[in-house]
Design an enzyme around this catalytic site. Sequence first.
Site, mmCIF file in Angstrom:
data_model
loop_
_atom_site.group_PDB
_atom_site.id
_atom_site.type_symbol
_atom_site.label_atom_id
_atom_site.label_comp_id
_atom_site.label_asym_id
_atom_site.label_seq_id
_atom_site.Cartn_x
_atom_site.Cartn_y
_atom_site.Cartn_z
ATOM 1 N N GLU A 91 24.359 -4.359 4.841
ATOM 2 C CA GLU A 91 23.763 -4.608 3.534
ATOM 3 C C GLU A 91 24.341 -5.815 2.805
ATOM 4 O O GLU A 91 24.980 -5.672 1.748
ATOM 5 C CB GLU A 91 23.899 -3.368 2.653
ATOM 6 C CG GLU A 91 23.213 -2.149 3.237
ATOM 7 C CD GLU A 91 23.204 -0.960 2.272
ATOM 8 O OE1 GLU A 91 23.866 -1.013 1.233
ATOM 9 O OE2 GLU A 91 22.524 0.029 2.586
ATOM 10 N N GLU A 133 20.745 3.997 8.190
ATOM 11 C CA GLU A 133 21.166 5.003 7.202
ATOM 12 C C GLU A 133 19.928 5.581 6.559
ATOM 13 O O GLU A 133 18.980 4.843 6.250
ATOM 14 C CB GLU A 133 22.017 4.390 6.072
ATOM 15 C CG GLU A 133 23.369 3.910 6.500
ATOM 16 C CD GLU A 133 24.168 3.305 5.339
ATOM 17 O OE1 GLU A 133 23.922 3.658 4.168
ATOM 18 O OE2 GLU A 133 25.033 2.474 5.635
#
Length: 486
Positions: free
Chosen positions: A171, A383
């Site tokens: 991220e 995720e």
Amino acid sequence: MERIASLIERFPQTFRFGVATSAYQIEGGIDADGRGASIWEAFAARPGAIERGENADVACDHYHRRDADVALLGHLGVDSYRFSIAWPRVQPLGSGRVNTAGLAFYDQLIDRLLAEGITPFPTLYHWDLPQALQDVGGWTARETADRFADYAALVVDRLGDRVKEWALFNEPYIFVSRGYLLGRYAPGHANLSEFLRAVHTVTRAHALGYRAIKARRPELEVGSVFALAPCEPATESEADQRASQFADAAFNHLFLDPLFTGAYPQRVLDTLPVDEMAIEPGDLESMRTPLDFIGINCYYRLVISAGESMPDLPFIDFGLRHDVRSVGSHADLTDEAFRVHSSFGRNEGARTDMGWEVWPRALQSMLSRLHTLYPGVPLHVCESGCALHDRVDEHGQVSDPERTAYHHAHLLAVAAAIADGADVRSYHAWSLCDNFEWASGYRPRFGLVRVDFETQTRTVKASGEWFRQVCLASRARRGPPVPTTT
Ligand code: BGC
């Protein structure tokens, strides 16, 4: 709820069901066996930085409980385990000397996973920069990209014989914006110029890291993991639509575009003072590094509205409405940059303990969009999960039907994207266990396994038991593993 057998029928036989963690959130052992300091220790020590003044010095104590945790993964029957490697454990100063004990920890982790029949799926950087590199500028320093490539190379030299897929970063937009623009994550800076420089360094680090690994082992698959979310205008108004286009460019394209096309998104270039990125001649061409796979973490849809009186918020505030006037005072910013507000969904889905709306269609639409934008690039859901306030009952059980429903709905969303043509290879539940949720400390619980942070007792929640049945059914459908001949 649909039966597990028919749920898994929606996935190809090779699809991997797994769970995810990250080093800093579970390991603890922050000065064990020669680990160097990371930026998160200094940040957590700042008053007010982490809820209730918590820190991750112990976290889930995974560093000392690794083998029992791998046995737990074996019990859950997962095909794949996504974890991260702590750079300061491997290279305490972020450059130069390698800490043999630190590298050995991951070497043994991988061997134990393989012995359980679990595919190791490591990420090289999940936000724990060595403090020594922060002392010389962190991600704002151009050279940090070269240090990252050196680190990637030395890890792959040691572990690349057993691990086929490598994620470079977790991220990038989140750690760069929260770390350098919003001051909410380590190193806790709120400065637009630093943010822009860090964007460019991290993009270069992707390209340099990718090449360093490929130069050593061209057969490995190297990708990265991005936080992505559909950005919907709050209303039909032109102002909200423009704001949501800008949000989409910043959130979903700022890091992917330069890698796949060699250019930063035009909307961002038009809006922000990009001179401050310190782009050097040749950088854009050499940044173009189409990845071998894209990892996606999609927790919500973002609902975007145009602000009114500014500047008191930076662009894309993620609902983090705290005082960032120092950012807002930047003279070169166009008005538009200050006019983007976001919130985590509307009021149609339930809300989790993070305040995020449960909206599985967000994941489905982003997978389909990646498939359209980057045809042929395999996708991994790295995720997916929700924070819920669950507790152990008098029988020692944790009943969390909302979490089971969350994963079920998100698996259906993935299956729908696959049916639409997306080449999705895996789904990793966030998280194996409750852990240190960054600035929120231990309050939000995302685990399939509950952790009692006083005693370090692990209890498989009802959702973990359900996910286990999914994994076991998928394994049974595949049949026994084919023995490898040497
Ligand atoms: C991060 C995780 C985090 C999770 C839930 C992701 O942004 O990669 O580290 O715990 O979301 O907030």
